[in-house]
Write an enzyme that holds these catalytic residues in place. Structure first.
Site, PDB file in Angstrom:
ATOM      1  N   ARG A 162      -6.186  -1.022  16.189  1.00  0.00           N
ATOM      2  CA  ARG A 162      -5.940  -2.446  15.919  1.00  0.00           C
ATOM      3  C   ARG A 162      -4.818  -2.996  16.799  1.00  0.00           C
ATOM      4  O   ARG A 162      -4.862  -4.160  17.209  1.00  0.00           O
ATOM      5  CB  ARG A 162      -5.615  -2.641  14.432  1.00  0.00           C
ATOM      6  CG  ARG A 162      -5.531  -4.089  14.014  1.00  0.00           C
ATOM      7  CD  ARG A 162      -5.341  -4.218  12.513  1.00  0.00           C
ATOM      8  NE  ARG A 162      -6.590  -4.499  11.816  1.00  0.00           N
ATOM      9  CZ  ARG A 162      -6.710  -4.546  10.488  1.00  0.00           C
ATOM     10  NH1 ARG A 162      -5.669  -4.273   9.724  1.00  0.00           N
ATOM     11  NH2 ARG A 162      -7.867  -4.827   9.929  1.00  0.00           N
ATOM     12  N   SER A 230       5.752  -3.152   5.118  1.00  0.00           N
ATOM     13  CA  SER A 230       6.248  -3.820   3.909  1.00  0.00           C
ATOM     14  C   SER A 230       6.888  -5.156   4.255  1.00  0.00           C
ATOM     15  O   SER A 230       7.221  -5.426   5.418  1.00  0.00           O
ATOM     16  CB  SER A 230       7.271  -2.929   3.212  1.00  0.00           C
ATOM     17  OG  SER A 230       8.437  -2.805   4.013  1.00  0.00           O
ATOM     18  N   CYS A 285      -2.988  -2.295   1.496  1.00  0.00           N
ATOM     19  CA  CYS A 285      -2.489  -3.644   1.221  1.00  0.00           C
ATOM     20  C   CYS A 285      -3.529  -4.559   0.595  1.00  0.00           C
ATOM     21  O   CYS A 285      -3.182  -5.464  -0.149  1.00  0.00           O
ATOM     22  CB  CYS A 285      -1.962  -4.272   2.509  1.00  0.00           C
ATOM     23  SG  CYS A 285      -0.477  -3.481   3.147  1.00  0.00           S
ATOM     24  N   GLU A 383       4.136  -5.249  -5.598  1.00  0.00           N
ATOM     25  CA  GLU A 383       3.190  -4.226  -5.161  1.00  0.00           C
ATOM     26  C   GLU A 383       3.451  -2.896  -5.857  1.00  0.00           C
ATOM     27  O   GLU A 383       4.588  -2.455  -5.967  1.00  0.00           O
ATOM     28  CB  GLU A 383       3.299  -4.026  -3.648  1.00  0.00           C
ATOM     29  CG  GLU A 383       2.141  -4.582  -2.872  1.00  0.00           C
ATOM     30  CD  GLU A 383       2.197  -4.206  -1.401  1.00  0.00           C
ATOM     31  OE1 GLU A 383       1.113  -3.999  -0.825  1.00  0.00           O
ATOM     32  OE2 GLU A 383       3.286  -4.146  -0.829  1.00  0.00           O
ATOM     33  N   GLU A 443     -12.165  -5.200   4.684  1.00  0.00           N
ATOM     34  CA  GLU A 443     -12.554  -6.160   5.708  1.00  0.00           C
ATOM     35  C   GLU A 443     -13.490  -5.577   6.757  1.00  0.00           C
ATOM     36  O   GLU A 443     -13.650  -4.361   6.864  1.00  0.00           O
ATOM     37  CB  GLU A 443     -11.301  -6.728   6.395  1.00  0.00           C
ATOM     38  CG  GLU A 443     -10.564  -5.763   7.290  1.00  0.00           C
ATOM     39  CD  GLU A 443      -9.515  -4.951   6.566  1.00  0.00           C
ATOM     40  OE1 GLU A 443      -8.646  -4.368   7.244  1.00  0.00           O
ATOM     41  OE2 GLU A 443      -9.571  -4.853   5.321  1.00  0.00           O
ATOM     42  N   HIS A 449      -8.456 -10.557   9.611  1.00  0.00           N
ATOM     43  CA  HIS A 449      -7.611 -10.026   8.547  1.00  0.00           C
ATOM     44  C   HIS A 449      -6.229 -10.651   8.671  1.00  0.00           C
ATOM     45  O   HIS A 449      -5.434 -10.269   9.527  1.00  0.00           O
ATOM     46  CB  HIS A 449      -7.537  -8.501   8.687  1.00  0.00           C
ATOM     47  CG  HIS A 449      -6.839  -7.810   7.559  1.00  0.00           C
ATOM     48  ND1 HIS A 449      -7.249  -7.912   6.245  1.00  0.00           N
ATOM     49  CD2 HIS A 449      -5.756  -6.987   7.552  1.00  0.00           C
ATOM     50  CE1 HIS A 449      -6.457  -7.178   5.481  1.00  0.00           C
ATOM     51  NE2 HIS A 449      -5.542  -6.613   6.249  1.00  0.00           N
TER      52      HIS A 449
END
Length: 483
Positions: A162, A230, A285, A383, A443, A449
């Site tokens: 990515r 994070s 996530c 979270e 996704e 995304h």
């Protein structure tokens, strides 16, 4: 080619190197708590060497035709598939990901490189009409320059693709820092770059802690800093990047809500929610982090969700490749989940199933369902990043939307319904980058995304993700009408 699976060296300017001061840190197997290997810990000098190499290489790399750059991506994709089993084993060992998910991550990584290779002749500029009769306005798309990529530990291989694939396809160069909790995939991946003879400096890989990450963001040689991590990590990077007004691309935390409407197919909803809650032990996530179920069907839903979560097995995936879930990544992650569950109980929530540390060695926690959860509870606000599913209820769609949007995060969301009106109202009023309807929360490469609110800035994947790595130059060209 033969991978050297016990070579854990950084890759800077086309060379495999140790840290300049020979410092290392330990890489821990979360399933056993045992040390896997020592990892080079980069110094500021190492980082500067990598950034200098990337800066030099980019001056030539940007002039290589995009179709030629794409050929390197195709070669990388082929080599990943050739070594699929080795990379999957590394993922399972470092992260504790179960075998099927680890193999799936490797296959998706290969596909990602191939997908972006296919964009080589497709991204383009524009011609804009001018107000002047003797002028053309052209918009050129150019590479940004040097991209600094900071990876998370939960998808240590896929996130290489990515960060790297769209960057180098569009003529950028990259300095990559994998997570200190899962560095081995990136270090072994460097051998693929060396095998295909990617020009020196185009991709550089070094290891270290947050100090190196912040130094990357502070560097005037970096043209974009891209981090997946994070919220605190993103805030730190964004603050550092502000010094040089460096572009940031941030994918941060999530607190994804799933809405179960009264007409939902409960079997489908339960399976999709459980699948997206326990994948990678809940450490994703865009996992479902909280559920809101219509009061009319809550009892039936509770029974089905409890049964499904109880059925999820856990253990060391390298010892038993049939387990449904592995460990949490570190002892501190396990301690955090334990604390969140205990706090939920103190605040009045009820444990429907699970709720305890796993009985196996390593950092395991039982698949857990918590009901009677209210939005003012910590477990519904922050979270969890573990296999814990808090569930609340609602009476109306407006109430469900209010509960779902009552969050600092806005990465993903989901709804389960067969009512088109309910579906469309939810999609149009949900404050999130993604909405999943009657399916698991995961996704597609060709999508986009991207998070809202504290979930991030910018995004990844598809055409829009490619554009994150491009800058714009507008050329106003006047000419003589009488020529």
């Amino acid at each position: 080619m033969n991978l050297v699976l016990d070579q854990f060296k950084m890759y800077i300017d086309g060379e495999f190197v140790d840290a300049s001061n020979n410092d290392t840190f330990d890489n821990i197997n979360p399933s056993t708590g045992q040390v896997i290997n020592a990892v080079p810990k980069a110094t500021e000098e190492d980082l500067e060497r990598a950034l200098t190499a990337a800066t030099r290489a980019q001056k030539e790399w940007k002039h290589v035709p995009s179709s030629e750059r794409a050929e390197y991506l195709f070669k990388i994709s082929d080599l990943i598939i050739e070594h699929k089993e080795e990379f999957a084993k590394i993922i399972s060992q470092e992260v504790g990901k179960v075998t099927a998910q680890a193999i799936g991550e490797v296959e998706a990584t290969a596909e990602y490189f191939k997908y972006y290779a296919g964009w080589a002749r497709k991204y383009e500029g524009e011609i804009i009409p001018s107000d002047r009769p003797n002028e053309n306005i052209l918009i050129f798309k150019k590479p940004l320059g040097v991209i600094a990529g900071i990876l998370p530990w939960n998808y240590p291989f896929f996130l290489i693709a990515r960060k790297v694939a769209p960057a180098i396809l569009t003529g950028n160069t990259v300095v990559l820092k994998p997570s200190s909790s899962s560095p081995n995939n990136a270090l072994i991946f460097a051998q693929l770059l060396d095998e295909i003879k990617l020009p020196k400096g185009v991709v550089n890989i070094l290891c270290g802690d947050r100090t190196i990450g912040n130094q990357m963001a502070l560097s005037p040689k970096v043209d974009m800093i891209s981090i997946t991590g994070s919220v605190p990590a993103g805030q730190s990077v964004m603050e550092a990047a502000a010094k040089n007004i460096t572009k940031v691309n941030l994918e941060l935390g999530g607190k994804a809500p799933s809405i179960v409407w009264k007409d939902a197919d409960l079997d489908l909803a339960v399976k999709a929610i459980v699948d997206s809650r326990v994948i990678n032990s809940g450490q994703v996530c865009n996992c479902t982090e909280r559920v809101y179920v219509h009061e009319d069907i809550k009892d039936a839903f509770y029974e089905k969700i409890a049964t499904a979560m109880k059925a999820v097995t856990y253990g060391d995936p390298l010892a038993d490749d049939s387990v449904g879930m592995g460990p949490l990544i570190t002892k501190s992650s396990l301690d955090s989940v334990i604390e969140k569950v205990e706090t939920a109980k103190k605040e009045g929530a009820t444990i429907l199933t699970g709720g305890n540390k796993g009985s196996s060695d390593g950092y395991f926690f039982e698949p857990t369902v918590i009901v009677d959860a209210k939005n003012d509870m910590d477990i519904m606000k922050n979270e969890i990043f573990g296999p814990v599913l808090p569930v609340g209820t609602f009476k109306t769609l407006d109430e469900a939307l209010e509960l779902a949007n009552d969050s600092d995060f806005g990465l993903t969301s989901a709804i389960f319904t067969n009512n088109t009106n309910v579906m469309m109202k939810f999609i149009n009023n949900m404050d999130a980058g993604e909405v999943y309807v009657n399916r698991e929360s995961f996704e597609a490469i060709q999508g986009y995304h991207a998070g809202w609110k504290k979930s991030g800035i910018g995004g990844a994947d598809g055409r829009h993700g490619l554009e994150e790595f491009l800058a714009t130059t507008v050329a106003y060209i006047d000419y003589d009408l009488n020529a």
